[in-house]
Design a protein around this motif. Sequence first.
Motif, short mmCIF file in Angstrom:
data_model
loop_
_atom_site.label_atom_id
_atom_site.label_comp_id
_atom_site.label_asym_id
_atom_site.label_seq_id
_atom_site.Cartn_x
_atom_site.Cartn_y
_atom_site.Cartn_z
N PHE A 37 -24.42 61.38 -17.77
CA PHE A 37 -24.21 60.68 -16.50
C PHE A 37 -22.71 60.50 -16.23
CE2 PHE A 37 -23.72 56.60 -14.19
CZ PHE A 37 -24.28 56.99 -12.99
N ALA A 38 -21.95 60.09 -17.23
CA ALA A 38 -20.50 59.87 -17.07
C ALA A 38 -19.81 61.18 -16.69
CB ALA A 38 -19.90 59.30 -18.34
N ARG A 39 -20.18 62.26 -17.37
CA ARG A 39 -19.55 63.55 -17.06
C ARG A 39 -19.89 64.00 -15.64
NH1 ARG A 39 -21.04 64.08 -22.32
NH2 ARG A 39 -22.87 65.36 -21.86
N HIS A 40 -21.10 63.70 -15.19
CA HIS A 40 -21.48 64.04 -13.82
C HIS A 40 -20.72 63.20 -12.82
CE1 HIS A 40 -23.87 65.47 -10.50
NE2 HIS A 40 -24.16 64.23 -10.18
N VAL A 41 -20.65 61.89 -13.07
CA VAL A 41 -19.97 60.98 -12.15
C VAL A 41 -18.50 61.38 -11.99
CG1 VAL A 41 -19.14 58.60 -11.87
CG2 VAL A 41 -21.54 59.04 -12.43
N ILE A 42 -17.86 61.73 -13.08
CA ILE A 42 -16.42 62.05 -13.01
C ILE A 42 -16.17 63.28 -12.13
CG2 ILE A 42 -16.07 63.57 -15.00
CD1 ILE A 42 -13.95 60.51 -14.21
N THR A 43 -17.15 64.15 -12.00
CA THR A 43 -16.98 65.31 -11.11
C THR A 43 -17.08 64.91 -9.64
OG1 THR A 43 -19.33 65.92 -11.05
CG2 THR A 43 -17.97 66.89 -12.82
N LEU A 44 -17.69 63.74 -9.37
CA LEU A 44 -17.88 63.29 -8.00
C LEU A 44 -16.77 62.38 -7.50
CD1 LEU A 44 -21.68 62.39 -8.29
CD2 LEU A 44 -20.68 64.53 -7.42
N VAL A 45 -16.02 61.81 -8.41
CA VAL A 45 -15.00 60.83 -8.07
C VAL A 45 -13.73 61.55 -7.61
CG1 VAL A 45 -13.56 58.99 -9.04
CG2 VAL A 45 -15.94 59.16 -9.69
N PRO A 46 -13.10 61.09 -6.53
CA PRO A 46 -11.85 61.71 -6.09
C PRO A 46 -10.80 61.71 -7.21
CG PRO A 46 -12.62 60.13 -4.46
CD PRO A 46 -13.49 59.97 -5.66
N GLU A 47 -10.04 62.76 -7.28
CA GLU A 47 -9.06 62.94 -8.36
C GLU A 47 -8.10 61.76 -8.47
OE1 GLU A 47 -5.57 66.08 -9.37
OE2 GLU A 47 -7.49 66.94 -8.78
N GLN B 2 -18.85 63.12 1.11
CA GLN B 2 -19.70 63.61 0.02
C GLN B 2 -21.13 63.10 0.10
OE1 GLN B 2 -17.47 62.43 -3.51
NE2 GLN B 2 -17.04 64.59 -3.89
N VAL B 3 -21.42 62.19 1.02
CA VAL B 3 -22.76 61.64 1.11
C VAL B 3 -23.76 62.79 1.26
CG1 VAL B 3 -24.34 60.27 2.55
CG2 VAL B 3 -22.04 59.43 2.05
N GLY B 4 -24.79 62.73 0.45
CA GLY B 4 -25.81 63.78 0.47
C GLY B 4 -25.54 64.86 -0.56
N ASN B 5 -24.28 64.96 -1.03
CA ASN B 5 -23.94 65.96 -2.03
C ASN B 5 -24.06 65.42 -3.45
OD1 ASN B 5 -23.28 67.76 0.00
ND2 ASN B 5 -21.14 67.16 0.03
N CYS B 6 -24.26 64.12 -3.57
CA CYS B 6 -24.31 63.47 -4.88
C CYS B 6 -25.74 63.34 -5.34
CB CYS B 6 -23.66 62.09 -4.81
SG CYS B 6 -21.95 62.13 -4.27
N LYS B 7 -26.02 63.90 -6.47
CA LYS B 7 -27.36 63.81 -7.06
C LYS B 7 -27.19 63.22 -8.45
CE LYS B 7 -29.38 66.17 -3.71
NZ LYS B 7 -28.74 65.75 -2.51
#
Length: 171
Positions: free
Chosen positions: A102-112, A158-163
């Motif tokens: 989950f953490a590795r996935h979340v970090i890909t979604l968070v702005p740099e 990004q809304v809708g792109n986050c799963k």
Amino acid sequence: MSQVRSSPLSGYTVGQVIRAAGARVEAKVTQPPDRYTQDTLLDDMVSAYKFARTPQDREVLKQVDGLGTSRTRVPMIESLIARGLLQSVKKGKKHELRSSDFARHVITLVPETLTDVAMTAKWEIAFGLIEEGKVDWRRVVDHNYQFVDQVVAQAKQQVGNCKAVVPGTKK
């Protein structure tokens, strides 16, 4: 009087073709670095400047003694474990820290900008300047509002792109 030594490469020019005199293959295996333990993670939080993206950020992180404070670092790690972002896994006598899926996935979604190790250090310096009376607090707060507006705008795109499924919740 000291002599100036010439570099072994000083006789070459950019673009010059150089012939190899020899080569050999050595069979070796690269070892990954050891996984973090709470102690080694704490050490790297203090010396976070090693992970800075620019020399300027490196200096900023040195000014504030890394990420967090001596009071907040351990609770920060414990909170990450409690929330399922880090997992503490016993290996031998040590407890290794591993990031969760989950953490590795979340970090890909968070702005740099939110993953930049120097960001909070810059805020800490700005708040220190307010405390010292060197900067007007409204200027810092306005700057932070602008920053948050930018992050929210990026998130809305990004809304809708986050799963992502939060650990402990139903899919």
